[in-house]
Design a protein around this motif. Structure first.
Motif, PDB file in Angstrom:
ATOM      1  N   LEU A 257       0.813  -1.115   0.025  1.00 23.42           N
ATOM      2  CA  LEU A 257      -0.003   0.165  -0.084  1.00 23.42           C
ATOM      3  C   LEU A 257       0.911   1.246   0.066  1.00 23.42           C
ATOM      4  N   ARG A 258       2.111   1.321   0.775  1.00 19.61           N
ATOM      5  CA  ARG A 258       2.768   2.522   1.034  1.00 19.61           C
ATOM      6  C   ARG A 258       4.040   2.028   1.857  1.00 19.61           C
ATOM      7  N   ALA A 259       4.867   2.924   1.871  1.00 21.42           N
ATOM      8  CA  ALA A 259       6.125   2.437   2.699  1.00 21.42           C
ATOM      9  C   ALA A 259       6.703   3.843   3.554  1.00 21.42           C
ATOM     10  N   TYR A 260       7.016   3.663   4.653  1.00 22.77           N
ATOM     11  CA  TYR A 260       7.398   4.482   5.514  1.00 22.77           C
ATOM     12  C   TYR A 260       9.028   4.528   5.613  1.00 22.77           C
ATOM     13  N   PRO A 261       9.598   5.613   5.321  1.00 17.13           N
ATOM     14  CA  PRO A 261      11.024   5.581   5.173  1.00 17.13           C
ATOM     15  C   PRO A 261      11.594   6.095   6.587  1.00 17.13           C
ATOM     16  N   ALA A 262      12.155   5.153   7.511  1.00 15.66           N
ATOM     17  CA  ALA A 262      12.550   5.618   8.994  1.00 15.66           C
ATOM     18  C   ALA A 262      14.091   6.146   8.878  1.00 15.66           C
ATOM     19  N   ARG A 263      14.240   7.001   9.805  1.00 14.71           N
ATOM     20  CA  ARG A 263      15.574   7.562   9.853  1.00 14.71           C
ATOM     21  C   ARG A 263      16.556   6.461  10.579  1.00 14.71           C
ATOM     22  N   GLU A 264      15.978   5.785  11.823  1.00 18.87           N
ATOM     23  CA  GLU A 264      16.621   5.230  12.701  1.00 18.87           C
ATOM     24  C   GLU A 264      15.834   4.103  13.072  1.00 18.87           C
TER      25      GLU A 264
ATOM     26  N   ARG B 193      10.950   0.611  14.623  1.00 18.96           N
ATOM     27  CA  ARG B 193      10.404  -0.505  15.455  1.00 18.96           C
ATOM     28  C   ARG B 193       9.206   0.330  15.965  1.00 18.96           C
ATOM     29  N   LYS B 194       9.238   1.527  16.560  1.00 13.31           N
ATOM     30  CA  LYS B 194       8.123   2.048  17.249  1.00 13.31           C
ATOM     31  C   LYS B 194       7.017   2.213  16.199  1.00 13.31           C
ATOM     32  N   TYR B 195       7.275   2.712  15.088  1.00 14.17           N
ATOM     33  CA  TYR B 195       6.385   2.963  13.913  1.00 14.17           C
ATOM     34  C   TYR B 195       5.672   1.830  13.457  1.00 14.17           C
ATOM     35  N   HIS B 196       6.369   0.624  13.346  1.00 13.49           N
ATOM     36  CA  HIS B 196       5.690  -0.554  13.073  1.00 13.49           C
ATOM     37  C   HIS B 196       4.961  -0.939  14.240  1.00 13.49           C
ATOM     38  N   ALA B 197       5.355  -0.993  15.466  1.00 13.61           N
ATOM     39  CA  ALA B 197       4.422  -1.580  16.637  1.00 13.61           C
ATOM     40  C   ALA B 197       3.344  -0.439  16.591  1.00 13.61           C
ATOM     41  N   ASP B 198       3.326   0.625  16.377  1.00 10.34           N
ATOM     42  CA  ASP B 198       2.250   1.410  16.528  1.00 10.34           C
ATOM     43  C   ASP B 198       1.168   0.888  15.466  1.00 10.34           C
ATOM     44  N   LEU B 199       1.649   0.892  14.128  1.00  8.27           N
ATOM     45  CA  LEU B 199       0.593   0.128  13.092  1.00  8.27           C
ATOM     46  C   LEU B 199       0.138  -1.158  13.626  1.00  8.27           C
ATOM     47  N   VAL B 200       0.812  -1.987  14.178  1.00  9.19           N
ATOM     48  CA  VAL B 200       0.587  -3.337  14.541  1.00  9.19           C
ATOM     49  C   VAL B 200      -0.682  -2.979  15.549  1.00  9.19           C
ATOM     50  N   SER B 201      -0.205  -2.391  16.444  1.00 10.04           N
ATOM     51  CA  SER B 201      -1.259  -2.079  17.760  1.00 10.04           C
ATOM     52  C   SER B 201      -2.644  -1.558  17.365  1.00 10.04           C
ATOM     53  N   ARG B 202      -2.624  -0.961  16.011  1.00  9.11           N
ATOM     54  CA  ARG B 202      -3.947  -0.393  15.441  1.00  9.11           C
ATOM     55  C   ARG B 202      -4.481  -1.648  14.533  1.00  9.11           C
ATOM     56  N   CYS B 203      -4.088  -2.676  14.621  1.00  5.53           N
ATOM     57  CA  CYS B 203      -4.265  -3.696  13.780  1.00  5.53           C
ATOM     58  C   CYS B 203      -4.222  -3.635  12.185  1.00  5.53           C
ATOM     59  N   GLU B 204      -3.134  -2.571  11.789  1.00  4.52           N
ATOM     60  CA  GLU B 204      -2.971  -2.390  10.333  1.00  4.52           C
ATOM     61  C   GLU B 204      -1.883  -3.638   9.923  1.00  4.52           C
ATOM     62  N   PRO B 205      -2.343  -4.141   8.771  1.00  6.72           N
ATOM     63  CA  PRO B 205      -1.119  -4.864   8.074  1.00  6.72           C
ATOM     64  C   PRO B 205       0.118  -4.195   7.726  1.00  6.72           C
ATOM     65  N   ALA B 206       1.192  -4.646   8.562  1.00  2.00           N
ATOM     66  CA  ALA B 206       2.641  -3.854   8.446  1.00  2.00           C
ATOM     67  C   ALA B 206       3.698  -4.929   8.562  1.00  2.00           C
ATOM     68  N   LEU B 207       4.670  -4.420   7.747  1.00  2.00           N
ATOM     69  CA  LEU B 207       5.970  -5.285   7.605  1.00  2.00           C
ATOM     70  C   LEU B 207       7.078  -4.442   8.097  1.00  2.00           C
ATOM     71  N   LEU B 208       8.084  -5.018   8.881  1.00  2.00           N
ATOM     72  CA  LEU B 208       9.333  -3.946   9.021  1.00  2.00           C
ATOM     73  C   LEU B 208      10.361  -4.550   8.210  1.00  2.00           C
ATOM     74  N   CYS B 209      10.797  -3.891   7.573  1.00  2.00           N
ATOM     75  CA  CYS B 209      11.917  -4.156   6.527  1.00  2.00           C
ATOM     76  C   CYS B 209      13.061  -3.403   6.578  1.00  2.00           C
ATOM     77  N   GLY B 210      14.087  -4.022   6.365  1.00  2.00           N
ATOM     78  CA  GLY B 210      15.481  -3.077   6.030  1.00  2.00           C
ATOM     79  C   GLY B 210      16.698  -4.003   6.337  1.00  2.00           C
ATOM     80  N   GLU B 211      17.907  -3.129   6.445  1.00  2.74           N
ATOM     81  CA  GLU B 211      19.267  -3.777   6.456  1.00  2.74           C
ATOM     82  C   GLU B 211      20.216  -2.956   7.421  1.00  2.74           C
ATOM     83  N   ARG B 212      21.097  -3.556   7.836  1.00  2.00           N
ATOM     84  CA  ARG B 212      22.284  -2.947   8.232  1.00  2.00           C
ATOM     85  C   ARG B 212      23.552  -3.713   7.752  1.00  2.00           C
ATOM     86  N   GLU B 213      24.570  -3.047   7.095  1.00  3.30           N
ATOM     87  CA  GLU B 213      25.472  -4.002   6.444  1.00  3.30           C
ATOM     88  C   GLU B 213      24.914  -4.860   5.460  1.00  3.30           C
ATOM     89  N   GLY B 214      23.761  -4.402   4.841  1.00  5.89           N
ATOM     90  CA  GLY B 214      23.123  -5.379   3.676  1.00  5.89           C
ATOM     91  C   GLY B 214      22.314  -6.483   4.216  1.00  5.89           C
TER      92      GLY B 214
END
Ligand code: MLT
Length: 250
Positions: free
Chosen positions: A43-50, A55-76
């Motif tokens: 649907l959309r993607a939220y670009p987090a800085r840190e 993690r907080k943004y994703h947890a908020d979405l999940v707590s509102r029962c919105e289907p959300a995935l936490l995605c990304g990398e460190r050092e690939g």
């Protein structure tokens, strides 16, 4: 249309140009991965800085029962507890359709957030270059900055070459424009030196070699396929959404 290329994010921080339209290029792999995710029905993607923010943004979405995935990398590599890493091959329709993606990467998400304030911010890569060029030609803004993400405030060859690839397609689509920005001219020449062999260029790049050492050589092959994806991600100030969903104002 006046076309400029910013060779890497560090330069953007120094110059602070008054960005009109900005195209954030992070070929390996954020721009490619997000184009794949939106093309496959995210649907959309939220670009987090840190990490904490993500993690907080994703947890908020999940707590509102919105289907959300936490995605990304460190050092690939995917972070512990994340649903997906940053490989475009993971962002399949089965995994992402109907979901909000909360994304965090080392360079791509930061470059995007650094461009905040531009009239319009798009994501570009080889896979969506033809769709991006068609979108730019249709809207014909006065000036466009191709912002190469680079790696940790330094130059990297694949983003710069992609800027050249986009510029060449754009000038072919809009032959009345005059190519005068020296960085854009250099980027076009770099791409010409590779005779449009994008795969070779990606395998030659430092970050490409690093990703291969982690076992992601199939990602490079995917990232090298121009026109694979029709989606052009656009940043609405909070989320990346398909550009067509944002209306046509310039
Ligand atoms: C980044 O934003 O630094 C890249 O997309 C890293 C990666 O290849 O995952």
């Amino acid at each position: 249309m006046k076309l400029y290329t910013i060779p890497h994010r560090g330069q953007l921080l120094l110059q602070k140009p008054n960005l009109a339209w900005a195209v954030v290029i992070d070929v390996l792999r954020y721009s490619t991965t997000l184009a794949a995710g939106l093309a496959n029905g995210a649907l959309r993607a939220y670009p987090a800085r840190e990490e904490e923010e993500a993690r907080k943004y994703h947890a908020d979405l999940v707590s509102r029962c919105e289907p959300a995935l936490l995605c990304g990398e460190r050092e690939g590599l995917p972070l512990p507890g994340f649903d997906l890493g940053n490989s475009p091959l993971e962002f399949t329709r089965e995994r992402v359709a109907g979901k909000t993606l909360v994304t965090l990467t080392t360079n791509g998400t930061l470059t995007l957030r650094t461009c905040a304030g531009a009239v319009r911010i798009l994501l570009g890569s080889f896979v969506n270059a033809p769709a991006l060029v068609a979108y730019l030609a249709r809207h014909n803004p006065d000036s466009v900055y191709l912002v190469c993400s680079g790696k940790e405030n330094a130059f990297c060859i694949e983003d710069f070459a992609c800027a050249g690839y986009v510029a060449r397609l754009l000038f072919r689509a809009m032959p009345d424009n005059v190519l005068s920005d020296p960085h854009t001219i250099a980027a076009c020449r770099l791409m010409a030196d590779y005779h449009n062999n994008i795969e070779r260029l990606l395998f030659d790049s430092n970050h490409g070699k690093y990703l291969c050492s982690l076992g992601f050589s199939e990602d490079l092959k995917y990232c090298a396929r121009p026109g694979e994806i029709d989606a052009v991600p656009a940043y609405d100030g909070t989320y990346l959404v398909p550009a067509e969903a944002m209306g046509g104002e310039t």
